[in-house]
Design an enzyme around this catalytic site. Structure first.
Site, PDB file in Angstrom:
ATOM      1  N   HIS A 156     100.161 118.853 -11.402  1.00 56.10           N
ATOM      2  CA  HIS A 156     100.176 117.780 -12.554  1.00 56.10           C
ATOM      3  C   HIS A 156     100.393 118.654 -13.891  1.00 56.10           C
ATOM      4  O   HIS A 156      99.677 119.526 -14.243  1.00 56.10           O
ATOM      5  CB  HIS A 156      98.827 117.140 -12.678  1.00 56.10           C
ATOM      6  CG  HIS A 156      98.628 116.445 -13.950  1.00 56.10           C
ATOM      7  ND1 HIS A 156      97.477 116.442 -14.893  1.00 56.10           N
ATOM      8  CD2 HIS A 156      99.164 115.094 -14.299  1.00 56.10           C
ATOM      9  CE1 HIS A 156      97.580 115.810 -15.358  1.00 56.10           C
ATOM     10  NE2 HIS A 156      98.428 114.720 -15.427  1.00 56.10           N
ATOM     11  N   HIS A 180     102.120 109.667 -20.718  1.00 57.60           N
ATOM     12  CA  HIS A 180     102.208 108.975 -19.548  1.00 57.60           C
ATOM     13  C   HIS A 180     102.899 107.751 -19.585  1.00 57.60           C
ATOM     14  O   HIS A 180     103.335 107.308 -18.664  1.00 57.60           O
ATOM     15  CB  HIS A 180     100.865 108.906 -18.909  1.00 57.60           C
ATOM     16  CG  HIS A 180     100.247 110.204 -18.461  1.00 57.60           C
ATOM     17  ND1 HIS A 180      99.282 110.708 -19.505  1.00 57.60           N
ATOM     18  CD2 HIS A 180      99.884 111.020 -17.518  1.00 57.60           C
ATOM     19  CE1 HIS A 180      98.963 112.049 -18.875  1.00 57.60           C
ATOM     20  NE2 HIS A 180      99.216 112.071 -17.845  1.00 57.60           N
ATOM     21  N   ARG A 215      88.705 119.127 -34.600  1.00 57.57           N
ATOM     22  CA  ARG A 215      89.766 118.981 -34.059  1.00 57.57           C
ATOM     23  C   ARG A 215      89.809 118.909 -32.671  1.00 57.57           C
ATOM     24  O   ARG A 215      89.665 120.031 -31.683  1.00 57.57           O
ATOM     25  CB  ARG A 215      91.063 120.178 -34.341  1.00 57.57           C
ATOM     26  CG  ARG A 215      92.337 120.040 -33.569  1.00 57.57           C
ATOM     27  CD  ARG A 215      93.158 119.009 -34.118  1.00 57.57           C
ATOM     28  NE  ARG A 215      94.543 118.970 -33.439  1.00 57.57           N
ATOM     29  CZ  ARG A 215      94.954 118.149 -32.544  1.00 57.57           C
ATOM     30  NH1 ARG A 215      93.831 117.131 -31.899  1.00 57.57           N
ATOM     31  NH2 ARG A 215      95.872 117.969 -31.846  1.00 57.57           N
ATOM     32  N   CYS A 222      93.522 125.036 -38.693  1.00 58.17           N
ATOM     33  CA  CYS A 222      94.349 124.496 -37.764  1.00 58.17           C
ATOM     34  C   CYS A 222      95.654 124.571 -38.069  1.00 58.17           C
ATOM     35  O   CYS A 222      96.018 124.684 -39.406  1.00 58.17           O
ATOM     36  CB  CYS A 222      93.927 122.739 -37.646  1.00 58.17           C
ATOM     37  SG  CYS A 222      95.354 121.970 -36.490  1.00 58.17           S
ATOM     38  N   TYR A 258     101.819 124.544 -29.887  1.00 61.56           N
ATOM     39  CA  TYR A 258     101.471 125.381 -31.048  1.00 61.56           C
ATOM     40  C   TYR A 258     102.714 126.308 -31.158  1.00 61.56           C
ATOM     41  O   TYR A 258     102.406 127.393 -31.003  1.00 61.56           O
ATOM     42  CB  TYR A 258     100.335 125.673 -31.066  1.00 61.56           C
ATOM     43  CG  TYR A 258      99.420 124.784 -31.150  1.00 61.56           C
ATOM     44  CD1 TYR A 258      98.914 124.259 -32.515  1.00 61.56           C
ATOM     45  CD2 TYR A 258      98.292 124.298 -30.110  1.00 61.56           C
ATOM     46  CE1 TYR A 258      98.182 123.098 -32.578  1.00 61.56           C
ATOM     47  CE2 TYR A 258      97.344 123.272 -30.262  1.00 61.56           C
ATOM     48  CZ  TYR A 258      97.379 122.493 -31.556  1.00 61.56           C
ATOM     49  OH  TYR A 258      96.400 121.661 -31.727  1.00 61.56           O
TER      50      TYR A 258
HETATM   51  N1  MTE Z   1      88.839 123.651 -27.657  1.00 61.15           N
HETATM   52  C1  MTE Z   1      88.652 122.832 -26.807  1.00 61.15           C
HETATM   53  N2  MTE Z   1      88.196 122.908 -25.739  1.00 61.15           N
HETATM   54  N3  MTE Z   1      89.341 121.621 -27.101  1.00 61.15           N
HETATM   55  C2  MTE Z   1      90.245 121.287 -28.292  1.00 61.15           C
HETATM   56  O1  MTE Z   1      90.495 120.175 -28.295  1.00 61.15           O
HETATM   57  N4  MTE Z   1      90.969 122.384 -30.092  1.00 61.15           N
HETATM   58  C3  MTE Z   1      91.401 123.765 -30.542  1.00 61.15           C
HETATM   59  C4  MTE Z   1      90.244 124.473 -30.600  1.00 61.15           C
HETATM   60  N5  MTE Z   1      89.688 124.703 -29.590  1.00 61.15           N
HETATM   61  C5  MTE Z   1      90.135 122.449 -28.946  1.00 61.15           C
HETATM   62  C6  MTE Z   1      89.454 123.710 -28.814  1.00 61.15           C
HETATM   63  C7  MTE Z   1      92.121 123.433 -31.930  1.00 61.15           C
HETATM   64  S1  MTE Z   1      93.675 122.737 -32.184  1.00 61.15           S
HETATM   65  C8  MTE Z   1      91.456 123.849 -33.076  1.00 61.15           C
HETATM   66  S2  MTE Z   1      92.159 123.459 -34.673  1.00 61.15           S
HETATM   67  C9  MTE Z   1      89.920 124.129 -33.167  1.00 61.15           C
HETATM   68  O2  MTE Z   1      89.410 124.155 -31.723  1.00 61.15           O
HETATM   69  C10 MTE Z   1      89.243 123.274 -33.979  1.00 61.15           C
HETATM   70  O3  MTE Z   1      87.679 123.699 -33.939  1.00 61.15           O
HETATM   71  P1  MTE Z   1      86.594 122.836 -34.556  1.00 61.15           P
HETATM   72  O4  MTE Z   1      86.937 121.418 -34.099  1.00 61.15           O
HETATM   73  O5  MTE Z   1      85.247 123.346 -34.190  1.00 61.15           O
HETATM   74  O6  MTE Z   1      86.987 122.763 -36.301  1.00 61.15           O
HETATM   75 MO    MO Z   2      94.368 122.985 -34.310  1.00 61.78          MO
END
Ligand code: MTE
Ligand code: MO
Length: 476
Positions: A40, A64, A140, A187, A321
């Site tokens: 997957h 999906h 985020r 971000c 990213y």
């Molecule tokens: N970690 C997990 N487990 N899940 C997530 O969606 N998002 C990432 C990162 N770590 C994410 C993650 C992204 S893209 C960002 S910008 C940051 O966490 C955001 O951290 P915050 O929500 O504490 O600001």
């Molecule tokens: Mo992000």
């Protein structure tokens, strides 16, 4: 045609994540997807749905909702839900699992882009402080907030030879020295909206200048934990190149091993934010904190670390990213661009305020700047990747024709390098104020920001760092 097999919902529920064969339903059809799971593309996240309907997950992960995915699923078809278990041909609502049932309540001051999953910006008041209050730190989330607890949480370190060592949160707190680091998380989509407005449309959440916040993070050094797990942090073989991190809800990402074990890299397994346990949205009870690196690598709710020759196989490492040239769109050859790690130098205006000598409070403020006339106070942040210090912030009140240097505020952060943003301020007589205020910053490597947005355009709107411009209208 042969009689289709009728399957009770109770039987579907027995084929959940701990069962030998794993089933899902979509609409009124049942599928045995056991053989699909290892391949997957979204990874193990699909285990969240097994034993019940996928419908509500697929409406979150809209990738999906296309024929080729439906076709794959059809190849695993085993029968239909017994009509006696359906209401109006549908699985009854009470049998649908709400993926977001564990999401917390959030501060009303956050600027919400989406609520399920939660994506929300820090409001102006939070951008004006050196350390962002926890409840208005930007959020985020790619998915839901997983259900976790401090007492049950475990993190597994998987060494290159496949050996594993497990730690509870108590193990980490009791057996390792704790450290506090002041670090800004940004971000890679921060300011994407500016690119869309000043160039052309970009794909992704339209963050303005609030996809960034700063906190004092407390935790243990990843370096120390890896050493304890048996990894030779000072003399590791060349084949070990990445530290991969997995989050409890299925998010994953990785960083280069050199950063993971760097004595001055300050990478933490963090359990506190500003002296309080991490809030649910920010990774409770444990997250990775990778200072100086795009926030996407600071994996929240982390429960597994894998030391490997390879980067994380997640879509957030392999695809999303990454940055391409201004001419590249749609569906690029993702493998040709590196994953974003350190970010370029950035700055933004977060507040423009009129000051009048007729107001007592303003008069005091103006005097600090040797001014006695109507003026404009401009404030904002500046920040660079890799712990590179900000050495100068240039500001203009006439759309970049003439420049001045802003005052850099001397907030002191903790940590080996400049992991936190530098706030800046400028006060200018209103007489000199034109229609546009502009800012650009310079870091210690003399990197600076591009002036225009077209040259820096990429279809995902990542790493928007062109000069930030804010319109100004004098009061009547
Ligand atoms: N970690 C997990 N487990 N899940 C997530 O969606 N998002 C990432 C990162 N770590 C994410 C993650 C992204 S893209 C960002 S910008 C940051 O966490 C955001 O951290 P915050 O929500 O504490 O600001
Ligand atoms: Mo992000």
């Amino acid at each position: 045609t042969p009689e289709r097999r009728k399957i009770r919902l109770a039987e579907v529920q027995k084929h959940g994540r701990d069962a030998e064969t794993k089933w899902v339903t979509r609409g009124a059809r049942v599928y045995d997807i056991t053989d699909w799971i290892p391949g997957h593309p979204g990874g193990e996240v699909i285990l969240r749905a097994v034993g019940g309907p996928v419908d509500q997950y697929w409406s979150i992960f809209t990738v999906h909702m296309k024929q080729e995915v439906y076709d794959i699923l059809e190849s695993y078809y085993i029968g239909d839900i017994d009509p006696g278990d359906l209401v109006d041909g549908q699985v009854p609502v009470e049998d649908l699992h709400d993926p977001f049932e564990n999401d917390p309540r959030r501060d009303k001051r956050l600027h919400v882009h989406t609520s399920r999953p939660c994506n929300a910006e820090t409001p102006t008041e939070g951008l004006g402080a050196f350390v962002t209050p926890n409840d208005i730190f930007y959020v985020r989330n790619h998915m839901w907030v997983p259900s976790t607890s401090e007492s049950d949480h475990k993190i597994v370190v998987e060494l290159p030879n496949g050996e594993e060592k497990e730690y509870s949160l108590k193990d980490l707190k009791d057996n390792f020295e704790s450290t506090t680091v002041t670090a800004t998380l940004q971000c890679s989509g921060n300011r994407r909206k500016n690119m869309t407005q000043e160039s052309r449309s970009t794909k992704g959440l339209q963050w303005n200048v609030g996809g960034i916040s700063t906190s004092e993070w407390t935790g243990v050094r990843l370096r120390d934990v890896l050493a304890d797990a048996g990894f030779p942090v000072d003399e590791y073989p060349d084949e070990v190149r990445h530290a991969q991190f997995m989050g409890a809800e299925a998010y994953g990402a990785s960083i280069p091993i050199d950063k993971a074990v760097d004595r001055r890299g300050d990478v933490l397994l963090a359990y506190e934010m500003n002296g309080k346990p991490l809030p649910p949205d920010h990774g409770y009870p444990l997250r990775v904190l990778v200072p100086g690196t795009v926030a996407a690598r600071s994996v929240k709710w982390v429960n597994r670390i894998i030391l490997s020759e390879d980067e994380s196989s997640s879509q957030w490492q392999q695809r999303d990213y990454k940055c391409f040239g201004p001419n590249v769109g749609g569906n690029p050859d993702w493998g040709t661009a590196p994953a974003i790690q350190e970010m370029p130098v950035q700055s933004a205006i977060t507040s423009l305020r009129d000051l009048s000598p007729h107001s007592q409070a303003d008069r005091k403020y103006l005097r600090l700047y040797g001014l006695e006339e109507d003026s404009v106070a401009v404030e904002g942040y500046s920040f660079s990747g890799g712990g590179r210090r900000i050495v100068r912030v240039d500001v203009s009140a006439d759309n970049g024709r003439t420049w001045h240097q802003a005052e850099l505020l001397s907030d002191k952060g903790k940590g080996a390098k400049a992991w936190a943003w530098t706030r800046w301020r400028w006060v200018v007589p209103r007489q000199q104020a034109g229609r546009w205020f502009v800012v650009k910053a310079v870091d210690e490597a003399y990197n600076t920001q591009p002036s225009d947005y077209d040259s820096n355009y990429n279809f995902r709107g990542h790493l928007t760092s062109s000069w930030h411009r804010v319109g100004y209208r004098p009061p009547d």
